[in-house]
Design an enzyme around this catalytic site. Structure first.
Site, mmCIF file in Angstrom:
data_model
loop_
_atom_site.group_PDB
_atom_site.id
_atom_site.type_symbol
_atom_site.label_atom_id
_atom_site.label_comp_id
_atom_site.label_asym_id
_atom_site.label_seq_id
_atom_site.Cartn_x
_atom_site.Cartn_y
_atom_site.Cartn_z
ATOM 1 C CG ASP A 157 52.074 -29.561 48.954
ATOM 2 O OD1 ASP A 157 52.679 -28.490 48.798
ATOM 3 O OD2 ASP A 157 50.868 -29.706 48.643
ATOM 4 C CB SER A 196 48.067 -19.839 50.556
ATOM 5 O OG SER A 196 47.540 -20.855 51.393
ATOM 6 C CD GLN A 241 54.780 -25.359 47.742
ATOM 7 O OE1 GLN A 241 54.576 -24.655 48.727
ATOM 8 N NE2 GLN A 241 54.253 -26.567 47.605
#
Length: 296
Positions: free
Chosen positions: A211, A233, A285
């Site tokens: 991530d 974001s 993602q």
């Protein structure tokens, strides 16, 4: 700057953070990050949920994939509750569904699949990117110290916090250069000290690190950075496929690209290679990404 810790202490703290405590009946508790402030890092929630699911599966069935949806941001000041549903146990595969909640509100849904190890058809069509080795690159810790004084106050704590996972960026980070760039990046990463010989821990650490840097890839063509307060974001969903065995305490190359952004969303992909060129994991993602609107 926060009090310094040894590499071994940082990695021990990461393992303790990621391994959830069992409360019986497939319920687990994820520890809160010591000294954490603000929003919980998405990779932490993914890794904790994966290890909670893994704990309910036979040990000869390692995880081969996970798919997660982020529902709302979590707060680092609270622990996280995980509830595992044993949806399927077949002859070769097992499937688990996990709901992560904080203060009684779901923050993430994750499904993970596990497979009994077996022989099968094999091919690889993924060439190792031709990039400098990690030994020739500057540690991101050094880069962050250099840029911390110019960062926004909200980002300065993030820049100065000691990290259990070291990263070395090939192209440099978006917060070091405001110029638009192609939506591709390459970063080496590994833990700063050795991990136990437990494949579960190595998969959890890779899921945690997957991530990092990924969502920022779709901002590169626009020359914008969250560290400068130019974008807002948040991750929306995240998927990881584990292909082969690896060690997360040895250098891994994270090659990311973003083929599309629009409508307030950006899509990002990642491939993770060992230093000898083996493709060991793939990542995808989508995230929310919006240009920040100045206040006032």
């Amino acid at each position: 700057m926060e009090q310094e810790h040894t590499p071994e202490q940082l990695v021990a703290g990461l393992i303790k953070l990621l391994e959830p405590k069992s409360h019986g009946e497939d319920r687990y508790e994820g520890r809160k990050k010591r000294g954490g402030v603000g929003r919980v890092f998405g990779g932490q929630v993914i890794a904790q949920a994966l290890l909670a699911a893994d704990d309910t599966v036979e040990t000869d069935r390692p995880a081969h994939s996970l798919h997660a949806y982020f529902l709302r941001g979590g707060a680092e000041e609270f622990s996280i509750d995980y509830e595992v549903a044993r949806d399927f146990d077949g002859g070769s595969f097992s499937n688990r569904r996990v709901v992560a909640s904080q203060q009684g509100r779901p923050i993430l849904n994750l499904t993970a699949s596990f497979q009994r190890q077996q022989e099968g058809l094999h091919h690889v069509d993924a060439e190792m990117p031709d990039v400098p080795p990690p030994e020739e690159l500057e540690s991101e810790t050094v880069v962050r110290l250099r840029y911390a004084e110019t960062a926004r106050p909200e980002a300065r704590h993030h820049f100065l916090s000691p990290r259990p996972v070291e990263m070395r960026a090939v192209e440099g980070r978006h917060w070091t250069n405001p110029q638009p760039a192609p939506p591709r990046s390459h970063s080496w990463f590994k833990t700063v000290a050795p991990l136990p010989d437990d494949p579960r821990i190595h998969r959890a650490v890779l899921a945690f690190a997957s991530d990092m840097t990924l969502l920022g890839t779709c901002a590169l063509p626009h020359g914008l950075s969250w560290a400068r307060g130019e974008v807002v974001s948040a991750s929306l969903d995240h998927a990881v496929w584990f292909h082969e065995n690896f060690r997360a305490d040895e250098w891994l190359l994270y090659a990311t690209d973003s083929p599309w952004s629009g409508g307030g969303r950006g899509f990002n992909r990642g491939r993770i290679f060992t230093q000898d060129g083996r493709l060991v994991a793939s990542v995808a993602q989508e995230g929310m990404i919006r240009k920040a609107v100045p206040k006032g």
